[in-house]
Design an enzyme around this catalytic site. Structure first.
Site, PDB file in Angstrom:
ATOM      1  N   TYR A 196      44.907  46.422  26.618  1.00 29.11           N
ATOM      2  CA  TYR A 196      44.738  47.876  26.686  1.00 29.11           C
ATOM      3  C   TYR A 196      46.007  48.550  27.204  1.00 29.11           C
ATOM      4  O   TYR A 196      46.324  49.684  26.814  1.00 29.11           O
ATOM      5  CB  TYR A 196      43.556  48.225  27.593  1.00 29.11           C
ATOM      6  CG  TYR A 196      43.213  49.692  27.598  1.00 29.11           C
ATOM      7  CD1 TYR A 196      42.561  50.276  26.514  1.00 29.11           C
ATOM      8  CD2 TYR A 196      43.544  50.503  28.686  1.00 29.11           C
ATOM      9  CE1 TYR A 196      42.248  51.630  26.506  1.00 29.11           C
ATOM     10  CE2 TYR A 196      43.239  51.854  28.693  1.00 29.11           C
ATOM     11  CZ  TYR A 196      42.590  52.410  27.596  1.00 29.11           C
ATOM     12  OH  TYR A 196      42.284  53.752  27.593  1.00 29.11           O
TER      13      TYR A 196
ATOM     14  N   ASP B 140      48.980  52.318  19.856  1.00 25.96           N
ATOM     15  CA  ASP B 140      48.631  53.738  19.775  1.00 25.96           C
ATOM     16  C   ASP B 140      47.934  54.134  21.068  1.00 25.96           C
ATOM     17  O   ASP B 140      46.917  53.525  21.431  1.00 25.96           O
ATOM     18  CB  ASP B 140      47.704  53.968  18.575  1.00 25.96           C
ATOM     19  CG  ASP B 140      47.373  55.432  18.351  1.00 25.96           C
ATOM     20  OD1 ASP B 140      48.205  56.280  18.740  1.00 25.96           O
ATOM     21  OD2 ASP B 140      46.294  55.717  17.798  1.00 25.96           O
TER      22      ASP B 140
ATOM     23  N   GLY C 210      50.697  -7.196  42.198  1.00 22.32           N
ATOM     24  CA  GLY C 210      50.770  -5.764  41.914  1.00 22.32           C
ATOM     25  C   GLY C 210      49.518  -5.198  41.273  1.00 22.32           C
ATOM     26  O   GLY C 210      49.562  -4.101  40.708  1.00 22.32           O
ATOM     27  N   LYS C 211      48.398  -5.922  41.370  1.00 28.15           N
ATOM     28  CA  LYS C 211      47.173  -5.457  40.708  1.00 28.15           C
ATOM     29  C   LYS C 211      46.683  -4.131  41.294  1.00 28.15           C
ATOM     30  O   LYS C 211      46.373  -3.195  40.558  1.00 28.15           O
ATOM     31  CB  LYS C 211      46.082  -6.528  40.813  1.00 28.15           C
ATOM     32  CG  LYS C 211      46.404  -7.826  40.073  1.00 28.15           C
ATOM     33  CD  LYS C 211      45.225  -8.761  40.029  1.00 28.15           C
ATOM     34  CE  LYS C 211      44.790  -9.262  41.388  1.00 28.15           C
ATOM     35  NZ  LYS C 211      45.822 -10.085  42.070  1.00 28.15           N
ATOM     36  N   THR C 212      46.607  -4.065  42.619  1.00 29.95           N
ATOM     37  CA  THR C 212      46.135  -2.828  43.247  1.00 29.95           C
ATOM     38  C   THR C 212      47.115  -1.685  43.026  1.00 29.95           C
ATOM     39  O   THR C 212      46.706  -0.541  42.792  1.00 29.95           O
ATOM     40  CB  THR C 212      45.893  -3.048  44.750  1.00 29.95           C
ATOM     41  OG1 THR C 212      44.853  -4.024  44.925  1.00 29.95           O
ATOM     42  CG2 THR C 212      45.478  -1.753  45.433  1.00 29.95           C
TER      43      THR C 212
ATOM     44  N   HIS D 165      51.971  59.788  30.297  1.00 28.23           N
ATOM     45  CA  HIS D 165      51.465  59.013  31.431  1.00 28.23           C
ATOM     46  C   HIS D 165      51.807  57.532  31.270  1.00 28.23           C
ATOM     47  O   HIS D 165      52.102  57.064  30.176  1.00 28.23           O
ATOM     48  CB  HIS D 165      49.947  59.189  31.581  1.00 28.23           C
ATOM     49  CG  HIS D 165      49.181  58.700  30.388  1.00 28.23           C
ATOM     50  ND1 HIS D 165      48.926  59.489  29.289  1.00 28.23           N
ATOM     51  CD2 HIS D 165      48.610  57.488  30.114  1.00 28.23           C
ATOM     52  CE1 HIS D 165      48.237  58.801  28.392  1.00 28.23           C
ATOM     53  NE2 HIS D 165      48.033  57.575  28.871  1.00 28.23           N
TER      54      HIS D 165
ATOM     55  N   GLU E  18      52.639  56.336  27.534  1.00 26.76           N
ATOM     56  CA  GLU E  18      51.779  56.806  26.455  1.00 26.76           C
ATOM     57  C   GLU E  18      51.710  58.335  26.454  1.00 26.76           C
ATOM     58  O   GLU E  18      52.023  58.988  27.458  1.00 26.76           O
ATOM     59  CB  GLU E  18      50.357  56.247  26.623  1.00 26.76           C
ATOM     60  CG  GLU E  18      50.264  54.734  26.552  1.00 26.76           C
ATOM     61  CD  GLU E  18      48.838  54.222  26.710  1.00 26.76           C
ATOM     62  OE1 GLU E  18      48.637  53.008  26.567  1.00 26.76           O
ATOM     63  OE2 GLU E  18      47.925  55.041  26.971  1.00 26.76           O
TER      64      GLU E  18
END
Length: 286
Positions: free
Chosen positions: A79, A84, A186-188, A41, A33
């Site tokens: 920022y 500008d 296979g429920k669990t 800077h 800038e």
């Protein structure tokens, strides 16, 4: 100024060479800038991987003026990228990842937007969550849970597709009762799959106060009853959760509400006659 912080804004006058991302930095953005007096800077913003002192920052960028970030992440980044008075840039290193400020109001606003539960802030916003040994125990429990869940695998069975299809309909007025009398269907494993993929609440039954206290407003509630629990099923708590309103009297009395709850029961037996309206039960045979 705080002795050690994560996020720093900086200005470097009359720079001689470009900046690069140091190993200790998580994110860097800056641009060239020209000030009102004509001085050239660098204006930039840095997020460190860990808290760093002012002296430590000055070693990374000698000659720079540093200040602790005072606004939000987005404001500091914007920022350092404003048009500008930009001459060159901006240059950005690593992905910018917005995080929640560890402040009560910020966490509350994020909860409104995301619907997250308090436990999900335990690591990112530990100061807002709580500073106590119980928090550390809870955090350790979450780590153990995540490790266990990551190892769960599912061998699909045809009946699981039927449950998946029912869940697509989103009907909180019913109870899905998965019945497999033999065991080994296979429920669990499927219940674990739903915990892993849909953040379901899992319970093997118990007192209403205990279950109501443990339930954290999850939309999918699973009861996985062992065969020996047939005589002790708490049908009342199933009904209350299905209705999306339940009273917890454990430690302090509170009523919990949810606009939608789906309940699935996994069992080797069917419900006792008269416990539920027949038009509210959907049976899936495993």
């Amino acid at each position: 100024m705080a002795r050690q912080v994560i996020c720093w804004c900086f200005t470097l006058n009359n720079p001689l060479s470009p900046l690069s991302l140091h190993d200790s930095m998580k994110y860097l953005v800056y641009q060239t800038e020209q000030g009102e007096a004509g001085n050239i800077h660098f204006q930039g913003y840095i997020e460190m991987k860990k808290r760093t002192s002012l002296a430590g920052m000055k070693k990374l960028i000698p000659g720079a003026h540093f200040e602790k970030r005072r606004g939000t992440q987005g404001e500091a980044r914007a920022y350092s990228m404003k048009e500008d008075p930009r001459l060159e840039g901006p240059w950005e290193y690593e992905e910018f990842v917005p995080t929640i400020e560890d402040k009560l109001r910020e966490v509350m606003n994020d909860m409104k937007i995301t619907g997250k539960r308090p436990i999900e802030y335990i690591e990112e916003c530990c100061n807002t969550y709580d500073k106590s040994a119980s928090t550390l125990r809870e955090f350790r429990g979450e780590l153990k849970k995540k490790k266990a869940i990551s190892s769960w695998e599912l061998q699909r069975k045809p009946w699981m597709d039927e449950v998946d299809a029912l869940l697509q309909e989103r009907d909180g007025r019913r109870i899905i009762w998965v019945y497999g009398p033999q065991g080994g269907e296979g429920k669990t494993s499927y219940a674990k799959h739903l915990v892993k993929t849909r953040d379901a609440f899992y319970s093997t039954g118990g007192k209403t106060a205990d279950i109501a206290f443990a339930w954290d407003h999850q939309e999918l509630v699973l009861f996985d009853f062992p065969r020996s629990f047939e005589e002790y099923v708490n049908y009342g708590v199933i009904e209350q959760l299905k209705n999306g309103i339940i009273q917890s009297g454990k430690y302090q009395s509170v009523i919990k509400y949810s606009d939608y709850v789906e309940v699935i029961v996994f069992a080797n037996f069917t419900p006792r006659s008269g416990m539920f309206s027949e038009d509210r039960i959907v049976y899936v045979y495993a």
